[in-house]
Design a protein around this motif. Structure first.
Motif, mmCIF file in Angstrom:
data_model
loop_
_atom_site.group_PDB
_atom_site.id
_atom_site.type_symbol
_atom_site.label_atom_id
_atom_site.label_comp_id
_atom_site.label_asym_id
_atom_site.label_seq_id
_atom_site.Cartn_x
_atom_site.Cartn_y
_atom_site.Cartn_z
ATOM 1 N N ARG A 1 16.029 3.461 -12.490
ATOM 2 C CA ARG A 1 15.989 2.062 -12.907
ATOM 3 C C ARG A 1 17.244 1.324 -12.455
ATOM 4 N NH1 ARG A 1 12.670 -0.350 -16.268
ATOM 5 N NH2 ARG A 1 11.796 1.662 -16.906
ATOM 6 N N LEU A 2 17.064 0.048 -12.066
ATOM 7 C CA LEU A 2 18.197 -0.795 -11.679
ATOM 8 C C LEU A 2 18.836 -1.373 -12.933
ATOM 9 C CD1 LEU A 2 17.013 -2.818 -8.540
ATOM 10 C CD2 LEU A 2 19.098 -1.464 -8.736
ATOM 11 N N ALA A 3 19.667 -0.591 -13.571
ATOM 12 C CA ALA A 3 20.334 -1.047 -14.788
ATOM 13 C C ALA A 3 21.587 -0.214 -15.001
ATOM 14 C CB ALA A 3 19.411 -0.919 -16.005
ATOM 15 N N ARG A 4 22.626 -0.844 -15.533
ATOM 16 C CA ARG A 4 23.866 -0.136 -15.807
ATOM 17 C C ARG A 4 23.604 0.921 -16.876
ATOM 18 N NH1 ARG A 4 29.081 -3.675 -16.943
ATOM 19 N NH2 ARG A 4 28.518 -4.236 -14.781
ATOM 20 N N GLY A 5 24.066 2.133 -16.614
ATOM 21 C CA GLY A 5 23.859 3.209 -17.568
ATOM 22 C C GLY A 5 22.439 3.720 -17.593
ATOM 23 N N ALA A 6 21.689 3.548 -16.484
ATOM 24 C CA ALA A 6 20.311 4.012 -16.436
ATOM 25 C C ALA A 6 20.244 5.517 -16.653
ATOM 26 C CB ALA A 6 19.685 3.646 -15.088
ATOM 27 N N ALA A 7 19.157 5.958 -17.277
ATOM 28 C CA ALA A 7 19.003 7.368 -17.594
ATOM 29 C C ALA A 7 18.616 8.167 -16.348
ATOM 30 C CB ALA A 7 17.953 7.538 -18.690
ATOM 31 N N GLU A 8 18.190 9.414 -16.557
ATOM 32 C CA GLU A 8 17.939 10.318 -15.450
ATOM 33 C C GLU A 8 16.899 9.749 -14.477
ATOM 34 O OE1 GLU A 8 15.310 11.369 -18.853
ATOM 35 O OE2 GLU A 8 17.474 11.370 -18.644
ATOM 36 N N PRO A 9 16.960 10.185 -13.226
ATOM 37 C CA PRO A 9 16.065 9.630 -12.210
ATOM 38 C C PRO A 9 14.640 10.167 -12.312
ATOM 39 C CG PRO A 9 17.393 11.366 -11.265
ATOM 40 C CD PRO A 9 17.917 11.148 -12.666
ATOM 41 N N VAL A 10 13.763 9.545 -11.541
ATOM 42 C CA VAL A 10 12.380 9.993 -11.392
ATOM 43 C C VAL A 10 12.266 10.667 -10.026
ATOM 44 C CG1 VAL A 10 9.969 9.283 -11.234
ATOM 45 C CG2 VAL A 10 11.503 8.132 -12.840
ATOM 46 N N VAL A 11 11.740 11.877 -10.003
ATOM 47 C CA VAL A 11 11.601 12.647 -8.774
ATOM 48 C C VAL A 11 10.137 12.996 -8.559
ATOM 49 C CG1 VAL A 11 12.278 14.763 -7.563
ATOM 50 C CG2 VAL A 11 13.911 13.609 -9.075
ATOM 51 N N THR A 12 9.659 12.882 -7.313
ATOM 52 C CA THR A 12 8.278 13.265 -7.020
ATOM 53 C C THR A 12 8.236 14.165 -5.795
ATOM 54 O OG1 THR A 12 7.710 11.470 -5.464
ATOM 55 C CG2 THR A 12 7.532 10.974 -7.825
ATOM 56 N N LEU A 13 7.183 14.969 -5.704
ATOM 57 C CA LEU A 13 6.903 15.814 -4.546
ATOM 58 C C LEU A 13 5.412 15.741 -4.288
ATOM 59 C CD1 LEU A 13 7.943 17.915 -2.480
ATOM 60 C CD2 LEU A 13 7.363 19.692 -4.175
ATOM 61 N N GLY A 14 5.026 15.420 -3.037
ATOM 62 C CA GLY A 14 3.617 15.192 -2.774
ATOM 63 C C GLY A 14 3.100 15.789 -1.478
ATOM 64 N N LEU A 15 1.769 15.850 -1.384
ATOM 65 C CA LEU A 15 1.049 16.275 -0.195
ATOM 66 C C LEU A 15 -0.047 15.261 0.109
ATOM 67 C CD1 LEU A 15 0.512 20.130 -0.642
ATOM 68 C CD2 LEU A 15 1.807 19.041 1.185
ATOM 69 N N VAL A 16 -0.264 14.970 1.374
ATOM 70 C CA VAL A 16 -1.330 14.060 1.788
ATOM 71 C C VAL A 16 -2.190 14.760 2.839
ATOM 72 C CG1 VAL A 16 -1.907 11.838 2.823
ATOM 73 C CG2 VAL A 16 0.107 12.036 1.344
ATOM 74 N N PHE A 17 -3.505 14.795 2.571
ATOM 75 C CA PHE A 17 -4.466 15.379 3.500
ATOM 76 C C PHE A 17 -5.334 14.253 4.063
ATOM 77 C CE2 PHE A 17 -3.498 18.269 0.071
ATOM 78 C CZ PHE A 17 -3.203 19.464 0.715
ATOM 79 N N GLN A 18 -5.527 14.203 5.358
ATOM 80 C CA GLN A 18 -6.296 13.133 6.001
ATOM 81 C C GLN A 18 -7.396 13.719 6.870
ATOM 82 O OE1 GLN A 18 -4.138 9.580 7.425
ATOM 83 N NE2 GLN A 18 -5.128 9.952 9.398
ATOM 84 N N SER A 19 -8.616 13.166 6.752
ATOM 85 C CA SER A 19 -9.735 13.650 7.540
ATOM 86 C C SER A 19 -9.690 13.069 8.945
ATOM 87 C CB SER A 19 -11.054 13.265 6.861
ATOM 88 O OG SER A 19 -11.260 11.857 6.938
ATOM 89 N N ASN A 20 -10.617 13.537 9.768
ATOM 90 C CA ASN A 20 -10.717 13.018 11.153
ATOM 91 C C ASN A 20 -11.144 11.548 11.122
ATOM 92 O OD1 ASN A 20 -10.037 15.498 12.240
ATOM 93 N ND2 ASN A 20 -12.167 16.200 12.207
#
Length: 233
Positions: free
Chosen positions: A214-233
């Protein structure tokens, strides 16, 4: 930092804001782009999110239907361990996306996204949103800029709020992309996020990760993501 179920729903909306599989943006970005999948093409976007005591797991398949619309239906579960008892909440998301002007190399594109995000057991009575993404291509697609402006209706408080976002994609080479973005909702503050994506199989399989807070002074812990994307023909 703790999350009640309503707070988790808001975080879901922010972390997966108009999440829509696309040729350019999509994962790992939260800010949307003015691009839809090619006619007959489908894509499955999955990711896990961690923010303090909250963990979320999303899967969103989407397909181009009829050539001019991309339709998506996603689902997720969220585990909140902030209280004395762990709570699990399930979510669903329906989305339709189209483009009025396709994005071209060294040009610009404009689109429209309509979505309904809801909690399981409440039918389709969820948070409705509309978003207008504007994308700009520079330096032969080496740099893509995305700008969002929208409106969301939170059913829990029966009020409307403006939403916004801006972000950039930097193409390092044929397999690696860096992203940077900032986005927010009226009366709820703003967030910034950085991401990286690697094409394991170009145009077929991608792995990505993000870090933001968050854009704020003293913001708490961050948000972390891990992803996969599958795309067809």
């Amino acid at each position: 930092m703790t999350f009640s179920p309503p707070r988790a729903a808001v975080l879901c909306a922010l972390a997966c804001t108009l999440a829509c599989p696309a040729v350019h943006a999509g994962r790992p970005m939260t800010v949307d782009d003015a691009v839809i999948a090619a006619p007959g093409q489908c894509q499955l976007e999955t990711y896990a999110l961690r923010a303090g005591d909250l963990a979320e797991y999303w899967a969103t398949p989407a397909c181009n239907v009829g050539g001019s619309w991309e339709l998506a239906f996603g689902g997720a579960w969220a585990d909140d361990t902030s209280g004395p008892h762990s709570r699990t909440t399930h979510y669903g998301r329906l989305q339709a996306k189209t483009v009025f002007k396709p994005l071209e190399t060294d040009g610009w594109g404009l689109g429209l996204v309509l979505a309904d995000q809801f909690r399981a057991g409440r039918g389709g009575d969820g948070d409705l949103s509309v978003n207008v993404p504007l994308s700009v291509s520079l330096r032969g697609d080496a740099l893509l800029l995305h700008f969002n402006l929208g409106l969301t209706h939170l059913e829990s408080v029966r009020r409307h709020y403006a939403t916004w976002g801006s972000g950039a994609q930097f193409k390092l080479d044929e397999r690696h992309t860096l992203t940077a973005e900032v986005y927010g909702r009226q009366h709820s503050g703003s967030r910034y996020q950085f991401g990286i994506a690697r094409a394991l199989i170009p145009d077929r399989l991608q792995i990505d990760a993000t870090w933001g807070r968050r854009l704020a002074r003293g913001a708490a812990e961050p948000v972390v993501t891990l992803g996969l994307v599958f795309q067809s023909n």
